[in-house]
Design an enzyme around this catalytic site. Structure first.
Site, PDB file in Angstrom:
ATOM      1  N   LYS A  53      17.095  56.831 -55.679  1.00  0.00           N
ATOM      2  CA  LYS A  53      16.751  56.349 -57.024  1.00  0.00           C
ATOM      3  C   LYS A  53      16.406  57.503 -57.962  1.00  0.00           C
ATOM      4  O   LYS A  53      16.711  57.449 -59.155  1.00  0.00           O
ATOM      5  CB  LYS A  53      15.602  55.338 -56.969  1.00  0.00           C
ATOM      6  CG  LYS A  53      16.052  54.025 -56.364  1.00  0.00           C
ATOM      7  CD  LYS A  53      15.111  52.885 -56.689  1.00  0.00           C
ATOM      8  CE  LYS A  53      15.737  51.568 -56.231  1.00  0.00           C
ATOM      9  NZ  LYS A  53      14.798  50.494 -56.032  1.00  0.00           N
TER      10      LYS A  53
ATOM     11  N   LYS B  75      25.623  48.941 -51.140  1.00  0.00           N
ATOM     12  CA  LYS B  75      25.102  47.615 -50.792  1.00  0.00           C
ATOM     13  C   LYS B  75      25.124  46.715 -52.034  1.00  0.00           C
ATOM     14  O   LYS B  75      25.101  47.212 -53.167  1.00  0.00           O
ATOM     15  CB  LYS B  75      23.690  47.732 -50.218  1.00  0.00           C
ATOM     16  CG  LYS B  75      22.676  48.229 -51.212  1.00  0.00           C
ATOM     17  CD  LYS B  75      21.246  48.171 -50.698  1.00  0.00           C
ATOM     18  CE  LYS B  75      20.333  48.635 -51.823  1.00  0.00           C
ATOM     19  NZ  LYS B  75      18.929  48.612 -51.579  1.00  0.00           N
TER      20      LYS B  75
ATOM     21  N   LYS C  11      20.623  44.114 -56.886  1.00  0.00           N
ATOM     22  CA  LYS C  11      20.245  43.514 -58.180  1.00  0.00           C
ATOM     23  C   LYS C  11      20.441  44.507 -59.308  1.00  0.00           C
ATOM     24  O   LYS C  11      20.651  44.126 -60.456  1.00  0.00           O
ATOM     25  CB  LYS C  11      18.756  43.122 -58.176  1.00  0.00           C
ATOM     26  CG  LYS C  11      18.363  42.049 -57.203  1.00  0.00           C
ATOM     27  CD  LYS C  11      16.910  41.633 -57.478  1.00  0.00           C
ATOM     28  CE  LYS C  11      16.152  41.283 -56.225  1.00  0.00           C
ATOM     29  NZ  LYS C  11      15.218  42.308 -55.726  1.00  0.00           N
TER      30      LYS C  11
HETATM   31  P1  TYM Z   1      14.241  43.842 -52.683  1.00  0.00           P
HETATM   32  O1  TYM Z   1      13.637  43.007 -53.744  1.00  0.00           O
HETATM   33  O2  TYM Z   1      15.176  44.924 -53.070  1.00  0.00           O
HETATM   34  O3  TYM Z   1      15.020  42.926 -51.654  1.00  0.00           O
HETATM   35  C1  TYM Z   1      14.418  41.782 -51.039  1.00  0.00           C
HETATM   36  C2  TYM Z   1      14.930  41.648 -49.622  1.00  0.00           C
HETATM   37  O4  TYM Z   1      16.361  41.550 -49.603  1.00  0.00           O
HETATM   38  C3  TYM Z   1      16.917  42.520 -48.712  1.00  0.00           C
HETATM   39  N1  TYM Z   1      18.203  42.980 -49.261  1.00  0.00           N
HETATM   40  C4  TYM Z   1      19.372  42.963 -48.595  1.00  0.00           C
HETATM   41  N2  TYM Z   1      19.688  42.555 -47.355  1.00  0.00           N
HETATM   42  C5  TYM Z   1      20.986  42.676 -46.963  1.00  0.00           C
HETATM   43  N3  TYM Z   1      21.983  43.165 -47.783  1.00  0.00           N
HETATM   44  C6  TYM Z   1      21.702  43.568 -49.039  1.00  0.00           C
HETATM   45  N4  TYM Z   1      22.668  44.020 -49.837  1.00  0.00           N
HETATM   46  C7  TYM Z   1      20.349  43.489 -49.499  1.00  0.00           C
HETATM   47  N5  TYM Z   1      19.726  43.803 -50.673  1.00  0.00           N
HETATM   48  C8  TYM Z   1      18.418  43.500 -50.498  1.00  0.00           C
HETATM   49  C9  TYM Z   1      15.893  43.643 -48.693  1.00  0.00           C
HETATM   50  O5  TYM Z   1      16.011  44.423 -47.520  1.00  0.00           O
HETATM   51  C10 TYM Z   1      14.585  42.880 -48.763  1.00  0.00           C
HETATM   52  O6  TYM Z   1      14.189  42.439 -47.470  1.00  0.00           O
HETATM   53  N6  TYM Z   1      10.584  47.000 -51.414  1.00  0.00           N
HETATM   54  C11 TYM Z   1      11.078  45.644 -51.236  1.00  0.00           C
HETATM   55  C12 TYM Z   1      10.063  44.582 -51.604  1.00  0.00           C
HETATM   56  C13 TYM Z   1       8.784  44.707 -50.868  1.00  0.00           C
HETATM   57  C14 TYM Z   1       8.529  44.382 -49.511  1.00  0.00           C
HETATM   58  C15 TYM Z   1       7.148  44.644 -49.320  1.00  0.00           C
HETATM   59  C16 TYM Z   1       9.325  43.915 -48.479  1.00  0.00           C
HETATM   60  C17 TYM Z   1       7.611  45.137 -51.416  1.00  0.00           C
HETATM   61  N7  TYM Z   1       6.634  45.093 -50.488  1.00  0.00           N
HETATM   62  C18 TYM Z   1       6.549  44.450 -48.077  1.00  0.00           C
HETATM   63  C19 TYM Z   1       8.712  43.721 -47.236  1.00  0.00           C
HETATM   64  C20 TYM Z   1       7.352  43.974 -47.053  1.00  0.00           C
HETATM   65  C21 TYM Z   1      12.291  45.452 -52.131  1.00  0.00           C
HETATM   66  O7  TYM Z   1      12.432  46.078 -53.144  1.00  0.00           O
HETATM   67  O8  TYM Z   1      13.110  44.430 -51.737  1.00  0.00           O
END
Ligand code: TYM
Length: 338
Positions: free
Chosen positions: A115, A200, A203
């Site tokens: 990022k 991947k 969003k």
């Molecule tokens: P975020 O909001 O980017 O994504 C939410 C969840 O979706 C999964 N994910 C995917 N899985 C498979 N293929 C993809 N292309 C894909 N894109 C996203 C992510 O792995 C995630 O599980 N940092 C985290 C949010 C967070 C969090 C936490 C997660 C904050 N605190 C504590 C677990 C525990 C995030 O930005 O996810």
């Protein structure tokens, strides 16, 4: 069994979020309940501050994300659904953990490197310390399992490192924090962009054509699948033939996951056929499976009061659960509180 996971309320939730994480949230909501445990799912709105953001959009996206999670099957009566901003203990614990996390650990985070790119100096401090807040999110509740996609694996390893060092340095022989285990789905851990087989689905991709949003309408889904990048070869008859064909593998993997079957079974039906036949079948399957989510979302999202009430109720429960661990962390650090 204590399940904890979070999702950022930025942009629209997509098929990668669903297959990589949200589907497991729903599964573990049921499993935790059956095991007499608890599941907590939160909107990581504090994490959203790590990137430039529009406040009004964040508010709207937060409510939309609640509506989406409920539409996907989370039941606020059976899990604790809340947003970080209403549970100040997340930010408090992050500060306490900042004393334990090492700069070198954060510097190695691939998400930070990706990022920030070449402009590290121009990034917010929040983007750099983001994984410490993520560690606080799960350690605060003594999480045992954390359902996530593959891209969050490194952040969870860091959470374990922080917990281990904190326990060792300040635990006086007891464990203040539980070491959480990531739960990563074997087949859908990384759903790829529809436009680029090396990235991947995300969003933050500027092209909406790169992802299927969970609330896309039928025409949009058919259009995106039709335009998805593929290759000119027919599909192979067995999974080994997908080697070196990331786009084909991604589309077949999505089909298998949505149909609840295996890649081998999908190739048994479609092997030897080109994408001209496979894509419409995939599009129709996605429309059929996502239609109920879409319909429920449209209904839920109108009632902002009900959505806010879900978050307020969830936050109340989360604050109660968070209190003892935070108190133990303050005490372990020798901080005097009245
Ligand atoms: P975020 O909001 O980017 O994504 C939410 C969840 O979706 C999964 N994910 C995917 N899985 C498979 N293929 C993809 N292309 C894909 N894109 C996203 C992510 O792995 C995630 O599980 N940092 C985290 C949010 C967070 C969090 C936490 C997660 C904050 N605190 C504590 C677990 C525990 C995030 O930005 O996810």
């Amino acid at each position: 069994m204590r399940i904890v996971s979070g999702i950022q309320p930025t942009g629209k939730p997509h098929l990668g979020n669903y297959l990589g994480a949200i589907r497991n949230y729903v599964r573990f909501q049921d499993e935790a309940e059956a095991a007499g445990g608890q599941s907590l799912y939160f909107l990581a709105d504090l994490h959203a501050l790590s990137q430039p953001h529009n406040p009004a959009e964040l508010t709207a996206a937060t409510r939309e994300m609640v509506a989406t999670l409920v539409a996907c099957g989370l039941d606020p009566e059976r899990c604790i659904l809340f947003n970080q901003a209403q549970v100040p203990q997340h930010a408090e614990l992050q500060w306490l953990l900042n004393g334990t996390a090492r700069m070198g650990w954060l510097n190695r985070m691939t998400q930070w490197k990706d990022k920030a790119g070449k402009d590290r100096e121009g990034q917010s401090v929040a983007l750099f310390t983001y994984p410490v807040l993520q560690a606080a999110d799960v350690l605060l509740y003594q999480a045992t399992h954390v359902p996530v996609g593959d891209d969050q694996k490194q952040h969870l390893e860091l959470a374990r490192d922080i917990a281990q060092k904190f326990n060792f340095d300040f635990g006086n022989g007891t464990d203040i924090f539980t070491l959480p285990d990531p739960i990563i789905p074997p087949d859908t851990a990384r759903i790829l962009s529809l436009r680029d087989g090396s990235a991947k689905m995300s969003k933050s991709d500027t092209s909406d054509m790169s992802r299927i949003n969970l609330i896309d309408d039928a025409d949009t889904i058919m259009q995106k699948v039709k335009k998805a990048k593929s290759d000119p070869e027919p599909l192979p008859s067995d999974p080994g033939g997908l080697e070196g064909r990331p786009e084909a593998r991604n589309l077949v993997g999505i089909y298998a996951a949505m149909a609840g079957t295996s890649v081998a079974d999908v190739l048994r039906d479609f092997g030897g056929h080109g994408f001209g036949k496979f894509k419409p079948a995939l599009g129709e399957l996605l429309v059929e499976k996502l239609a109920p989510i879409n319909a429920r979302f449209v209904e839920l999202v109108r009632d902002t009061e009900a959505l806010d009430a879900i978050l307020a109720k969830g936050a109340l429960k989360a604050r109660d659960l968070a209190r003892p661990t935070l108190a133990a962390a303050y005490a372990a650090l020798g901080l005097v509180r009245g």
